[in-house]
Design an enzyme around this catalytic site. Structure first.
Site, PDB file in Angstrom:
ATOM      1  N   SER A  60       0.654  -1.419   0.539  1.00  0.00           N
ATOM      2  CA  SER A  60      -0.485   0.243   0.360  1.00  0.00           C
ATOM      3  C   SER A  60       1.118   1.289  -0.157  1.00  0.00           C
ATOM      4  O   SER A  60       1.875   0.495   0.867  1.00  0.00           O
ATOM      5  CB  SER A  60      -0.622  -0.009   0.757  1.00  0.00           C
ATOM      6  OG  SER A  60      -1.283   1.524   1.198  1.00  0.00           O
ATOM      7  N   TYR A  90      -1.579  -0.552  10.547  1.00  0.00           N
ATOM      8  CA  TYR A  90      -1.678  -1.509   9.604  1.00  0.00           C
ATOM      9  C   TYR A  90      -0.849  -0.645   8.083  1.00  0.00           C
ATOM     10  O   TYR A  90      -0.149  -1.800   6.687  1.00  0.00           O
ATOM     11  CB  TYR A  90      -3.134  -0.562   8.811  1.00  0.00           C
ATOM     12  CG  TYR A  90      -3.313  -0.638   7.306  1.00  0.00           C
ATOM     13  CD1 TYR A  90      -3.446  -1.687   6.817  1.00  0.00           C
ATOM     14  CD2 TYR A  90      -2.994   0.290   6.240  1.00  0.00           C
ATOM     15  CE1 TYR A  90      -4.031  -2.547   5.560  1.00  0.00           C
ATOM     16  CE2 TYR A  90      -3.501   0.043   5.241  1.00  0.00           C
ATOM     17  CZ  TYR A  90      -3.310  -1.113   4.424  1.00  0.00           C
ATOM     18  OH  TYR A  90      -4.004  -1.395   3.405  1.00  0.00           O
TER      19      TYR A  90
HETATM   20  P1  NDP Z   1     -11.328  -6.049   0.741  1.00  0.00           P
HETATM   21  O1  NDP Z   1     -11.659  -5.588   1.945  1.00  0.00           O
HETATM   22  O2  NDP Z   1     -12.768  -5.814  -0.577  1.00  0.00           O
HETATM   23  O3  NDP Z   1     -10.899  -7.549  -0.193  1.00  0.00           O
HETATM   24  C1  NDP Z   1     -10.282  -7.967   1.254  1.00  0.00           C
HETATM   25  C2  NDP Z   1     -10.062  -9.885   1.035  1.00  0.00           C
HETATM   26  O4  NDP Z   1      -9.022 -10.347   1.581  1.00  0.00           O
HETATM   27  C3  NDP Z   1     -11.013  -9.955   1.479  1.00  0.00           C
HETATM   28  O5  NDP Z   1     -11.038 -11.252   0.051  1.00  0.00           O
HETATM   29  C4  NDP Z   1     -11.602 -10.800   2.345  1.00  0.00           C
HETATM   30  O6  NDP Z   1     -12.016 -12.237   2.439  1.00  0.00           O
HETATM   31  C5  NDP Z   1      -9.523 -11.352   2.300  1.00  0.00           C
HETATM   32  N1  NDP Z   1      -8.821 -11.507   3.707  1.00  0.00           N
HETATM   33  C6  NDP Z   1      -9.337 -10.438   4.275  1.00  0.00           C
HETATM   34  N2  NDP Z   1      -9.056 -10.617   6.093  1.00  0.00           N
HETATM   35  C7  NDP Z   1      -8.777 -12.425   5.259  1.00  0.00           C
HETATM   36  C8  NDP Z   1      -7.810 -13.831   5.997  1.00  0.00           C
HETATM   37  N3  NDP Z   1      -8.144 -13.657   7.769  1.00  0.00           N
HETATM   38  N4  NDP Z   1      -8.007 -14.853   5.292  1.00  0.00           N
HETATM   39  C9  NDP Z   1      -8.389 -15.099   4.357  1.00  0.00           C
HETATM   40  N5  NDP Z   1      -8.350 -13.938   3.495  1.00  0.00           N
HETATM   41  C10 NDP Z   1      -8.856 -12.503   4.004  1.00  0.00           C
HETATM   42  O7  NDP Z   1     -10.118  -4.623  -0.398  1.00  0.00           O
HETATM   43  P2  NDP Z   1      -9.379  -4.495  -0.818  1.00  0.00           P
HETATM   44  O8  NDP Z   1      -9.620  -5.261  -2.233  1.00  0.00           O
HETATM   45  O9  NDP Z   1      -9.133  -2.850  -0.996  1.00  0.00           O
HETATM   46  O10 NDP Z   1      -8.023  -5.329  -0.312  1.00  0.00           O
HETATM   47  C11 NDP Z   1      -7.269  -5.845  -1.145  1.00  0.00           C
HETATM   48  C12 NDP Z   1      -5.196  -5.969  -0.473  1.00  0.00           C
HETATM   49  O11 NDP Z   1      -5.360  -4.421  -1.324  1.00  0.00           O
HETATM   50  C13 NDP Z   1      -5.866  -5.988   1.035  1.00  0.00           C
HETATM   51  O12 NDP Z   1      -4.446  -6.425   1.340  1.00  0.00           O
HETATM   52  C14 NDP Z   1      -4.993  -4.142   1.250  1.00  0.00           C
HETATM   53  O13 NDP Z   1      -4.527  -4.152   2.298  1.00  0.00           O
HETATM   54  C15 NDP Z   1      -4.594  -4.302   0.516  1.00  0.00           C
HETATM   55  N6  NDP Z   1      -5.480  -1.894   0.005  1.00  0.00           N
HETATM   56  C16 NDP Z   1      -5.962  -1.929  -0.393  1.00  0.00           C
HETATM   57  C17 NDP Z   1      -6.237  -0.097  -0.566  1.00  0.00           C
HETATM   58  C18 NDP Z   1      -7.343   0.360  -0.698  1.00  0.00           C
HETATM   59  O14 NDP Z   1      -7.771   1.792  -0.416  1.00  0.00           O
HETATM   60  N7  NDP Z   1      -8.615  -0.128  -1.047  1.00  0.00           N
HETATM   61  C19 NDP Z   1      -5.197   0.250  -1.174  1.00  0.00           C
HETATM   62  C20 NDP Z   1      -3.921  -0.196  -1.193  1.00  0.00           C
HETATM   63  C21 NDP Z   1      -3.704  -1.370  -0.846  1.00  0.00           C
HETATM   64  P3  NDP Z   1     -13.040 -12.707   3.422  1.00  0.00           P
HETATM   65  O15 NDP Z   1     -13.568 -11.658   3.882  1.00  0.00           O
HETATM   66  O16 NDP Z   1     -13.505 -13.264   2.916  1.00  0.00           O
HETATM   67  O17 NDP Z   1     -12.119 -13.468   3.910  1.00  0.00           O
HETATM   68  C1  8X3 Z   2      -4.552   1.521   1.742  1.00  0.00           C
HETATM   69  C2  8X3 Z   2      -4.813   2.881   1.045  1.00  0.00           C
HETATM   70  O1  8X3 Z   2      -4.204   5.159   2.178  1.00  0.00           O
HETATM   71  O2  8X3 Z   2      -6.414   3.406   3.018  1.00  0.00           O
HETATM   72  O3  8X3 Z   2      -3.393   0.331   1.725  1.00  0.00           O
HETATM   73  O4  8X3 Z   2      -4.044   3.417   3.786  1.00  0.00           O
HETATM   74  S1  8X3 Z   2      -4.770   3.849   2.626  1.00  0.00           S
END
Ligand code: NDP
Ligand code: 8X3
Length: 249
Positions: free
Chosen positions: A135, A148
């Protein structure tokens, strides 16, 4: 047919990545805890999407899930370590320790366990790609990001260190570092409070899950001799804060 494992494929980046990879002819093992989401995706995407339900934060569950893969799916060409979450935005001195613990267990422990389970096969075969979803929070501090952001800094640095260890193996490693993107991320961060979750996205343009998935797929589809070490992307609407200075009056 090339095989990808995408952790966290039940929503957001992971789901979008699974869709794009399948459209390009990959076979995708999509993981997550929510079985019904993954089953619905399997029903929609067809035989090239294989749901695998487990919690990445539980080492034994990861081991059993990987061991359960049939031979046709056990040689994984691409691992997208995407499953992760942020919980809370409180300042460090007020944050819930349970939230910190869960972020560490998911974003760090889950990612290293999956990497340790899948990478030996890649090294043995002399090919493979590991893409870790970090991120912008790894690279820039902001209030409330505390643990985080630190878990994501771990992901970025672990990716570089992993690449150093895999030098000479032909296995590629990339850290992708996205900024503001509308997925279920914010809803999770704010414990299901839709109003609070909408605040970061109000009156602005953010990345879509497909934008990030396109970056993942672009990295994965580079010619075998190219390693994208890290890739940071933001919406144009987002940039960097200055250093805040607290004045005495
Ligand atoms: P979502 O919440 O839409 O997706 C997160 C995914 O992670 C879900 O499929 C969830 O599945 C899975 N997950 C979470 N915890 C677990 C667990 N304990 N075991 C298995 N699966 C898990 O968020 P994003 O798509 O945005 O996030 C994906 C990644 O991108 C993350 O690592 C997040 O930190 C990162 N990220 C997100 C940003 C944003 O602004 N959205 C920016 C930068 C990075 P389920 O709940 O079914 O287990
Ligand atoms: C998710 C993006 O800016 O909310 O990793 O930390 S931010």
């Amino acid at each position: 047919m090339k095989v990808a494992m995408v952790t966290g494929a039940s929503s957001g980046f992971g789901e979008a990545t699974a869709r794009q990879l399948i459209a390009l002819g990959w076979c995708v093992i999509g993981t997550g805890r929510r079985a019904e989401r993954l089953q619905a995706l399997a029903a929609e995407l067809g035989e090239h999407f294989h749901p695998l339900v487990f919690d990445v934060s539980e080492r034994k569950a990861c081991e059993e899930a990987v061991a359960s893969l049939p031979p046709a799916l056990s040689s994984i060409d691409l691992l997208v370590n995407n499953a992760g979450l942020a919980l809370g935005l409180e300042p460090a001195h007020e944050a819930e320790l349970d939230n910190w613990q869960r972020m560490i267990e998911t974003n760090i422990n889950g990612l290293i366990v999956m990497t340790r389970l899948i990478s030996p096969g890649m090294v043995e075969r002399g090919s493979g790609t590991i893409i870790n979803i970090s991120s912008v929070a790894a690279n820039y501090a902001y209030p409330g990001a505390n643990v985080y952001g630190a878990t994501k800094a771990f992901v970025s640095q672990f990716s570089l260190n992993l690449r150093a260890d895999l030098h000479g193996s032909s296995v590629r490693v990339t850290s992708i570092e996205p900024g503001l993107c509308k997925t279920e991320f914010s809803l999770v961060r704010f414990g299901g409070d839709a109003k609070a979750a909408d605040v970061p996205y109000a009156d602005t343009e953010f990345l879509s899950a497909d934008d990030v998935a396109s970056a993942v797929v672009w990295v994965a589809e580079q010619p075998a001799h190219i390693n994208i070490n890290r890739l940071e992307l933001m919406p144009v609407s987002q940039s960097f804060a200055g250093f805040p200075i607290h004045r005495k009056n």
